[in-house]
Design a protein around this motif. Sequence first.
Motif, PDB file in Angstrom:
ATOM      1  N   ALA A  13       0.868  -1.169   0.000  1.00  0.00           N
ATOM      2  CA  ALA A  13       0.000   0.000   0.000  1.00  0.00           C
ATOM      3  C   ALA A  13       0.911   1.226   0.000  1.00  0.00           C
ATOM      4  O   ALA A  13       2.030   1.183   0.506  1.00  0.00           O
ATOM      5  CB  ALA A  13      -0.885  -0.002   1.237  1.00  0.00           C
ATOM      6  N   SER A  31      -1.844  -5.448   0.020  1.00  0.00           N
ATOM      7  CA  SER A  31      -2.833  -6.395  -0.513  1.00  0.00           C
ATOM      8  C   SER A  31      -2.167  -7.750  -0.749  1.00  0.00           C
ATOM      9  O   SER A  31      -0.988  -7.831  -1.081  1.00  0.00           O
ATOM     10  CB  SER A  31      -3.449  -5.872  -1.807  1.00  0.00           C
ATOM     11  OG  SER A  31      -2.492  -5.851  -2.842  1.00  0.00           O
ATOM     12  N   ARG A  32      -2.929  -8.809  -0.551  1.00  0.00           N
ATOM     13  CA  ARG A  32      -2.423 -10.175  -0.710  1.00  0.00           C
ATOM     14  C   ARG A  32      -3.411 -10.935  -1.582  1.00  0.00           C
ATOM     15  O   ARG A  32      -4.550 -11.138  -1.200  1.00  0.00           O
ATOM     16  CB  ARG A  32      -2.269 -10.830   0.650  1.00  0.00           C
ATOM     17  CG  ARG A  32      -1.304 -10.076   1.557  1.00  0.00           C
ATOM     18  CD  ARG A  32      -1.330 -10.585   2.993  1.00  0.00           C
ATOM     19  NE  ARG A  32      -1.049 -12.002   3.106  1.00  0.00           N
ATOM     20  CZ  ARG A  32       0.170 -12.545   3.039  1.00  0.00           C
ATOM     21  NH1 ARG A  32       1.212 -11.779   2.860  1.00  0.00           N
ATOM     22  NH2 ARG A  32       0.335 -13.831   3.152  1.00  0.00           N
ATOM     23  N   THR A  33      -2.957 -11.341  -2.776  1.00  0.00           N
ATOM     24  CA  THR A  33      -3.826 -12.017  -3.734  1.00  0.00           C
ATOM     25  C   THR A  33      -3.331 -13.437  -3.987  1.00  0.00           C
ATOM     26  O   THR A  33      -2.252 -13.631  -4.559  1.00  0.00           O
ATOM     27  CB  THR A  33      -3.846 -11.243  -5.075  1.00  0.00           C
ATOM     28  OG1 THR A  33      -4.197  -9.886  -4.822  1.00  0.00           O
ATOM     29  CG2 THR A  33      -4.815 -11.870  -6.053  1.00  0.00           C
TER      30      THR A  33
END
Length: 112
Positions: A13, A31-33
């Motif tokens: 971020a 963010s973690r995808t």
Amino acid sequence: MLYEQSIIVVRAAVTTDDYGNEQDDWGVAASRTPVEGVNVQPQGGSSEDTDDRQLTVTGWRLYTPRGMDLNLRETDRVEAWGTTMQVVGKVARWPAPGGGVHHIEADLREVD
């Protein structure tokens, strides 16, 4: 056996410090995808730097199967097998005949 591995793409971020400068926040705000169906292979072996402290750098290469475009940037990190790797350089998006992306390849670097 190819393309059966799972990874997590981590994207920092962007936050602002007390002086108004933008900086990457790799903590809770990142963010973690999760991504399934990729292949990560060793590349280039490992190297050690012992000048100031013990440091091992290991190279990896990420491949996606045909037709899979992955939202991955050169500023991202990849987590797999309990380790975190940095994307090194630009992500290669190979064109498919007739348009679109055939597959992508990305160099990764694990630093211990």
